[in-house]
Write a protein that holds these residues in place. Structure first.
Motif, PDB file in Angstrom:
ATOM      1  N   THR A  53     -53.405  22.292 -13.591  1.00  0.00           N
ATOM      2  CA  THR A  53     -52.515  21.139 -13.732  1.00  0.00           C
ATOM      3  C   THR A  53     -53.261  19.818 -13.915  1.00  0.00           C
ATOM      4  O   THR A  53     -52.638  18.759 -13.930  1.00  0.00           O
ATOM      5  CB  THR A  53     -51.613  21.004 -12.488  1.00  0.00           C
ATOM      6  N   SER A  54     -54.577  19.879 -14.072  1.00  0.00           N
ATOM      7  CA  SER A  54     -55.352  18.645 -14.163  1.00  0.00           C
ATOM      8  C   SER A  54     -55.339  18.035 -15.548  1.00  0.00           C
ATOM      9  O   SER A  54     -55.848  16.928 -15.735  1.00  0.00           O
ATOM     10  CB  SER A  54     -56.807  18.922 -13.745  1.00  0.00           C
ATOM     11  N   GLY A  55     -54.785  18.721 -16.528  1.00  0.00           N
ATOM     12  CA  GLY A  55     -54.788  18.202 -17.895  1.00  0.00           C
ATOM     13  C   GLY A  55     -56.015  18.671 -18.647  1.00  0.00           C
ATOM     14  O   GLY A  55     -57.082  18.874 -18.069  1.00  0.00           O
ATOM     15  N   GLY A  56     -55.879  18.860 -19.944  1.00  0.00           N
ATOM     16  CA  GLY A  56     -56.979  19.362 -20.749  1.00  0.00           C
ATOM     17  C   GLY A  56     -56.849  20.864 -20.963  1.00  0.00           C
ATOM     18  O   GLY A  56     -56.093  21.550 -20.270  1.00  0.00           O
TER      19      GLY A  56
ATOM     20  N   ALA B 219     -52.273  10.586 -17.556  1.00  0.00           N
ATOM     21  CA  ALA B 219     -50.952  10.159 -17.090  1.00  0.00           C
ATOM     22  C   ALA B 219     -50.167  11.300 -16.476  1.00  0.00           C
ATOM     23  O   ALA B 219     -49.376  11.105 -15.548  1.00  0.00           O
ATOM     24  CB  ALA B 219     -50.173   9.549 -18.251  1.00  0.00           C
ATOM     25  N   VAL B 220     -50.391  12.537 -16.954  1.00  0.00           N
ATOM     26  CA  VAL B 220     -49.635  13.675 -16.432  1.00  0.00           C
ATOM     27  C   VAL B 220     -49.965  13.940 -14.966  1.00  0.00           C
ATOM     28  O   VAL B 220     -49.170  14.543 -14.242  1.00  0.00           O
ATOM     29  CB  VAL B 220     -49.911  14.923 -17.301  1.00  0.00           C
TER      30      VAL B 220
ATOM     31  N   ILE C 196     -47.567   9.516 -20.787  1.00  0.00           N
ATOM     32  CA  ILE C 196     -47.903  10.869 -21.232  1.00  0.00           C
ATOM     33  C   ILE C 196     -47.800  10.956 -22.751  1.00  0.00           C
ATOM     34  O   ILE C 196     -46.812  10.532 -23.347  1.00  0.00           O
ATOM     35  CB  ILE C 196     -46.963  11.894 -20.576  1.00  0.00           C
ATOM     36  N   ASP C 197     -48.824  11.538 -23.363  1.00  0.00           N
ATOM     37  CA  ASP C 197     -48.825  11.761 -24.805  1.00  0.00           C
ATOM     38  C   ASP C 197     -48.232  13.147 -25.073  1.00  0.00           C
ATOM     39  O   ASP C 197     -48.910  14.166 -24.941  1.00  0.00           O
ATOM     40  CB  ASP C 197     -50.255  11.678 -25.347  1.00  0.00           C
ATOM     41  N   TRP C 198     -46.963  13.167 -25.450  1.00  0.00           N
ATOM     42  CA  TRP C 198     -46.273  14.441 -25.629  1.00  0.00           C
ATOM     43  C   TRP C 198     -46.737  15.185 -26.872  1.00  0.00           C
ATOM     44  O   TRP C 198     -46.431  16.367 -27.034  1.00  0.00           O
ATOM     45  CB  TRP C 198     -44.768  14.214 -25.678  1.00  0.00           C
ATOM     46  N   ASN C 199     -47.472  14.538 -27.750  1.00  0.00           N
ATOM     47  CA  ASN C 199     -48.018  15.215 -28.928  1.00  0.00           C
ATOM     48  C   ASN C 199     -49.224  16.088 -28.570  1.00  0.00           C
ATOM     49  O   ASN C 199     -49.576  16.998 -29.313  1.00  0.00           O
ATOM     50  CB  ASN C 199     -48.431  14.191 -29.994  1.00  0.00           C
ATOM     51  N   ASP C 200     -49.841  15.791 -27.439  1.00  0.00           N
ATOM     52  CA  ASP C 200     -50.980  16.577 -26.953  1.00  0.00           C
ATOM     53  C   ASP C 200     -50.477  17.524 -25.873  1.00  0.00           C
ATOM     54  O   ASP C 200     -50.324  17.142 -24.714  1.00  0.00           O
ATOM     55  CB  ASP C 200     -52.059  15.640 -26.407  1.00  0.00           C
TER      56      ASP C 200
END
Length: 270
Positions: free
Chosen positions: A236-239, A72-73, A153-157
């Motif tokens: 910026t791809s996440g992970g 989602a980010v 977006i999962d803000w916990n991750d």
């Protein structure tokens, strides 16, 4: 009476101390004022916000058809592929405009220390871009939340939320400083913009074409990760980021161009 008072005025004028120097904070303030009073600044930053939010909304609306593996980010960070050009051009125009109008002579007369001028200009460009991207990111996050719904977006991750968003801020500032560096190097608006667009946008496309050349040409494809946009995409791809190469690459480009620009500024008259 006039003749007698003239030497007195001359003596009082000559007794004024000449040890005063322009402080760095005043140089920085003057650079901030310069950028704030240019219409091109507000046009560039306004376009950056409009593109960031508009493209984020389109991606968020279409993400329902992307499948469950779409981070989602990415809806917030993907517009950087377009706004990077605006940031780079903004950085280039921040200095080339002074060369075209001759204002650079006044700048270097007021502050002969060339390193101070380059540093103040870089900080000013970075601050304007940082605030702009921060505002556009906040607007995009809030406006896309209803469209993303449960897949938001999962803000916990942190690796899938705050880290990519923070890296996008860093990347946009880096793009602007790369443009500024090219501006100091080339000292011409069209040339600096062409060099910036070539590095940020054209070079990755050219290297990607070699994917059709087979394994013998994959080394050219791999070079794309050492370009500014390749490094920014990784960050910026996440992970989780497995190594520091993208960070070093993203920081090395603006530092390198600004150092070359500073050396040229020291050896050439304005």
């Amino acid at each position: 009476m006039t003749a007698a008072s003239a030497p007195t005025r001359a003596r009082s004028t000559s007794s004024v101390p000449r040890t005063a120097r322009l402080s760095f904070l005043r140089v920085l303030r003057s650079e901030l004022v310069k950028l704030a009073t240019l219409r091109s600044t507000w046009w560039s930053l306004g376009i950056t916000v409009a593109l960031s939010v508009g493209i984020a909304l389109l991606i968020a609306a279409a993400s329902r058809d992307f499948g469950g593996d779409f981070p989602a980010v990415n809806a917030i960070t993907a517009p950087m592929q377009f706004t990077m050009l605006v940031a780079g051009i903004f950085g280039a125009m921040a200095i080339t405009g002074e060369y075209s109008t001759g204002m650079i002579r006044s700048t270097l007369t007021a502050e002969p220390r060339r390193g101070g001028v380059v540093l103040a200009k870089a900080i000013a460009v970075a601050l304007f871009l940082l605030i702009t991207v921060l505002v556009s990111t906040l607007i995009a996050v809030v406006s896309t939340a209803p469209l993303l719904g449960d897949a938001g977006i999962d803000w916990n991750d942190t690796d899938a939320s705050t880290v990519p968003l923070a890296n996008s801020l860093l990347a946009m500032v880096a793009f602007g400083l790369i443009g500024l560096g090219w501006g100091f190097i080339i000292r011409n608006g069209a040339g600096a913009i062409a060099a910036t667009v070539g590095l940020l946008f054209v070079a990755p496309i050219i290297l990607s074409l070699f994917t059709i050349g087979g394994e013998a040409w994959l080394w050219l494809v791999d070079l794309a990760q050492y370009l500014p946009m390749g490094a920014a995409s990784t960050l910026t791809s996440g992970g989780a980021i497995e190594n520091a190469v993208p960070v070093i690459t993203l920081l090395a480009w603006p530092v390198g161009t600004l150092l070359v620009g500073w050396m040229i500024l020291r050896t050439r008259d304005a």
